[in-house]
Design a protein around this motif. Sequence first.
Motif, PDB file in Angstrom:
ATOM      1  N   GLY A 183      -4.577   7.646  -0.692  1.00 33.82           N
ATOM      2  CA  GLY A 183      -4.488   6.365   0.011  1.00 33.82           C
ATOM      3  C   GLY A 183      -5.863   5.874   0.441  1.00 33.82           C
ATOM      4  O   GLY A 183      -6.163   4.680   0.348  1.00 33.82           O
ATOM      5  N   SER A 184      -6.700   6.782   0.886  1.00 29.97           N
ATOM      6  CA  SER A 184      -8.071   6.400   1.279  1.00 29.97           C
ATOM      7  C   SER A 184      -8.834   5.838   0.098  1.00 29.97           C
ATOM      8  O   SER A 184      -9.566   4.847   0.217  1.00 29.97           O
ATOM      9  N   ASN A 197       0.205   4.535  10.704  1.00 31.52           N
ATOM     10  CA  ASN A 197      -0.389   3.433   9.932  1.00 31.52           C
ATOM     11  C   ASN A 197      -1.332   2.616  10.804  1.00 31.52           C
ATOM     12  O   ASN A 197      -2.427   2.241  10.376  1.00 31.52           O
ATOM     13  N   GLY A 238      -5.921  12.192   0.389  1.00 31.78           N
ATOM     14  CA  GLY A 238      -7.050  11.291   0.148  1.00 31.78           C
ATOM     15  C   GLY A 238      -6.798  10.178  -0.846  1.00 31.78           C
ATOM     16  O   GLY A 238      -7.686   9.348  -1.075  1.00 31.78           O
ATOM     17  N   VAL A 278       1.672   5.434  -1.636  1.00 28.97           N
ATOM     18  CA  VAL A 278       1.334   6.667  -2.360  1.00 28.97           C
ATOM     19  C   VAL A 278       2.604   7.514  -2.447  1.00 28.97           C
ATOM     20  O   VAL A 278       3.384   7.583  -1.477  1.00 28.97           O
ATOM     21  N   GLY A 315      -1.416  12.425   1.957  1.00 26.27           N
ATOM     22  CA  GLY A 315      -2.197  13.294   2.837  1.00 26.27           C
ATOM     23  C   GLY A 315      -3.306  14.046   2.132  1.00 26.27           C
ATOM     24  O   GLY A 315      -3.863  14.991   2.675  1.00 26.27           O
ATOM     25  N   TYR A 370       0.865  -1.190   0.000  1.00 28.09           N
ATOM     26  CA  TYR A 370       0.000   0.000   0.000  1.00 28.09           C
ATOM     27  C   TYR A 370       0.896   1.232   0.000  1.00 28.09           C
ATOM     28  O   TYR A 370       1.592   1.496   0.996  1.00 28.09           O
ATOM     29  N   ARG A 417      -8.930   2.845  12.034  1.00 29.98           N
ATOM     30  CA  ARG A 417     -10.086   3.630  11.559  1.00 29.98           C
ATOM     31  C   ARG A 417     -10.773   2.952  10.387  1.00 29.98           C
ATOM     32  O   ARG A 417     -11.956   3.196  10.137  1.00 29.98           O
TER      33      ARG A 417
HETATM   34  C1  LIG Z   1      -0.049   4.847   4.072  1.00 26.43           C
HETATM   35  C2  LIG Z   1      -0.227   5.682   2.797  1.00 26.43           C
HETATM   36  C3  LIG Z   1      -0.431   4.728   1.611  1.00 26.43           C
HETATM   37  C4  LIG Z   1      -1.477   6.560   2.946  1.00 26.43           C
HETATM   38  O1  LIG Z   1      -1.633   7.309   1.733  1.00 26.43           O
HETATM   39  P1  LIG Z   1      -2.170   8.823   1.772  1.00 26.43           P
HETATM   40  O2  LIG Z   1      -2.517   9.209   0.378  1.00 26.43           O
HETATM   41  O3  LIG Z   1      -1.239   9.677   2.505  1.00 26.43           O
HETATM   42  O4  LIG Z   1      -3.510   8.606   2.608  1.00 26.43           O
HETATM   43  P2  LIG Z   1      -4.727   9.645   2.845  1.00 26.43           P
HETATM   44  O5  LIG Z   1      -4.336  11.027   2.434  1.00 26.43           O
HETATM   45  O6  LIG Z   1      -5.944   9.050   2.239  1.00 26.43           O
HETATM   46  O7  LIG Z   1      -4.848   9.582   4.421  1.00 26.43           O
HETATM   47  C5  LIG Z   1      -5.224   8.366   5.052  1.00 26.43           C
HETATM   48  C6  LIG Z   1      -5.454   8.656   6.495  1.00 26.43           C
HETATM   49  O8  LIG Z   1      -4.228   8.984   7.099  1.00 26.43           O
HETATM   50  C7  LIG Z   1      -4.297  10.283   7.668  1.00 26.43           C
HETATM   51  N1  LIG Z   1      -3.022  10.929   7.388  1.00 26.43           N
HETATM   52  C8  LIG Z   1      -2.551  11.292   6.199  1.00 26.43           C
HETATM   53  N2  LIG Z   1      -1.327  11.822   6.327  1.00 26.43           N
HETATM   54  C9  LIG Z   1      -1.044  11.766   7.645  1.00 26.43           C
HETATM   55  C10 LIG Z   1       0.072  12.145   8.425  1.00 26.43           C
HETATM   56  N3  LIG Z   1       1.149  12.711   7.875  1.00 26.43           N
HETATM   57  N4  LIG Z   1       0.035  11.933   9.746  1.00 26.43           N
HETATM   58  C11 LIG Z   1      -1.041  11.365  10.323  1.00 26.43           C
HETATM   59  N5  LIG Z   1      -2.138  10.977   9.641  1.00 26.43           N
HETATM   60  C12 LIG Z   1      -2.130  11.185   8.313  1.00 26.43           C
HETATM   61  C13 LIG Z   1      -5.439  10.981   6.968  1.00 26.43           C
HETATM   62  O9  LIG Z   1      -6.056  11.931   7.812  1.00 26.43           O
HETATM   63  C14 LIG Z   1      -6.372   9.831   6.696  1.00 26.43           C
HETATM   64  O10 LIG Z   1      -7.147   9.570   7.829  1.00 26.43           O
HETATM   65  P3  LIG Z   1      -8.625   8.903   7.737  1.00 26.43           P
HETATM   66  O11 LIG Z   1      -8.372   7.423   7.553  1.00 26.43           O
HETATM   67  O12 LIG Z   1      -9.272   9.218   9.014  1.00 26.43           O
HETATM   68  O13 LIG Z   1      -9.306   9.502   6.539  1.00 26.43           O
HETATM   69  C15 LIG Z   1       0.981   6.588   2.523  1.00 26.43           C
HETATM   70  O14 LIG Z   1       1.148   7.444   3.615  1.00 26.43           O
HETATM   71  C16 LIG Z   1       2.279   5.838   2.261  1.00 26.43           C
HETATM   72  O15 LIG Z   1       2.567   5.471   1.117  1.00 26.43           O
HETATM   73  N6  LIG Z   1       3.104   5.656   3.319  1.00 26.43           N
HETATM   74  C17 LIG Z   1       4.409   5.013   3.178  1.00 26.43           C
HETATM   75  C18 LIG Z   1       4.282   3.531   2.932  1.00 26.43           C
HETATM   76  C19 LIG Z   1       3.511   2.870   4.043  1.00 26.43           C
HETATM   77  O16 LIG Z   1       3.769   3.107   5.213  1.00 26.43           O
HETATM   78  N7  LIG Z   1       2.554   2.028   3.640  1.00 26.43           N
HETATM   79  C20 LIG Z   1       1.736   1.272   4.559  1.00 26.43           C
HETATM   80  C21 LIG Z   1       2.556   0.225   5.189  1.00 26.43           C
HETATM   81  S1  LIG Z   1       1.604  -0.996   6.006  1.00 26.43           S
END
Ligand SMILES: CC(C)(COP(=O)(O)OP(=O)(O)OC[C@H]1O[C@@H](n2cnc3c(N)ncnc32)[C@H](O)[C@@H]1OP(=O)(O)O)[C@@H](O)C(=O)NCCC(=O)NCCS
Length: 167
Positions: A108-109, A136, A106, A98, A104, A96, A142
């Motif tokens: 990933g959501s 994570n 939407g 992004v 941050g 998973y 959530r």
């Molecule tokens: C995990 C990941 C895929 C999420 O993608 P994203 O596009 O940032 O996700 P979103 O913007 O849809 O945010 C998802 C949730 O995280 C929260 N969030 C986003 N950025 C955040 C941050 N910097 N700190 C805390 N929460 C955060 C959002 O509020 C959202 O909350 P919700 O579920 O209540 O709606 C991305 O951060 C990523 O690639 N991380 C690195 C790789 C990783 O750790 N993958 C998962 C390993 S198991």
Amino acid sequence: MSRAPVPSGAPDCSVGPLRPEHAGEALTVQYAAYLSEGRRYRTTEIPPLVETVEELAADLRRPDVVGFAAWLGPRLVGSARLRGVGGPDPVAFVRYSVAPDVQGRGIGSALIDAAHEVLPTGTTSWLVTGVDSAENLALYRRRGYAERGREVDAAGVAVVRMERLAP
Ligand SMILES: CC(C)(COP(=O)(O)OP(=O)(O)OC[C@H]1O[C@@H](n2cnc3c(N)ncnc32)[C@H](O)[C@@H]1OP(=O)(O)O)[C@@H](O)C(=O)NCCC(=O)NCCS
């Protein structure tokens, strides 16, 4: 699966199938995204960072694997995969990721929602995430995942196994 507009958070993003021909782009994003996890655990040997483009493409050719790609226009900005779809065992949610510059907002959501949508009611999906990856863990809680135990991955990193029952 056709590309569908994402309803909230990322109105300019669409989610569609991740195909073998997207393997190079998807792996580039995956590496960039998981670098932060590699830094956190002081290793570049975690599974998403050692996967090769050939392995990723081969994964997507498996009949039990369903891949999802997020797009901003022509740019692939994220992906995720389900493994074990249609089989008797719980379905794994893996890789998973992004792109760091568009996290941050939407995307990933949208990816996790798209993956959950293909799981029939009563299907268990599972994933692992690092024990120290608080954001994570909170994100998955959530989204309906609950902790089911701890293990150590191939890089020696302690991870939490989480599971969700599809409503
Ligand atoms: C995990 C990941 C895929 C999420 O993608 P994203 O596009 O940032 O996700 P979103 O913007 O849809 O945010 C998802 C949730 O995280 C929260 N969030 C986003 N950025 C955040 C941050 N910097 N700190 C805390 N929460 C955060 C959002 O509020 C959202 O909350 P919700 O579920 O209540 O709606 C991305 O951060 C990523 O690639 N991380 C690195 C790789 C990783 O750790 N993958 C998962 C390993 S198991």
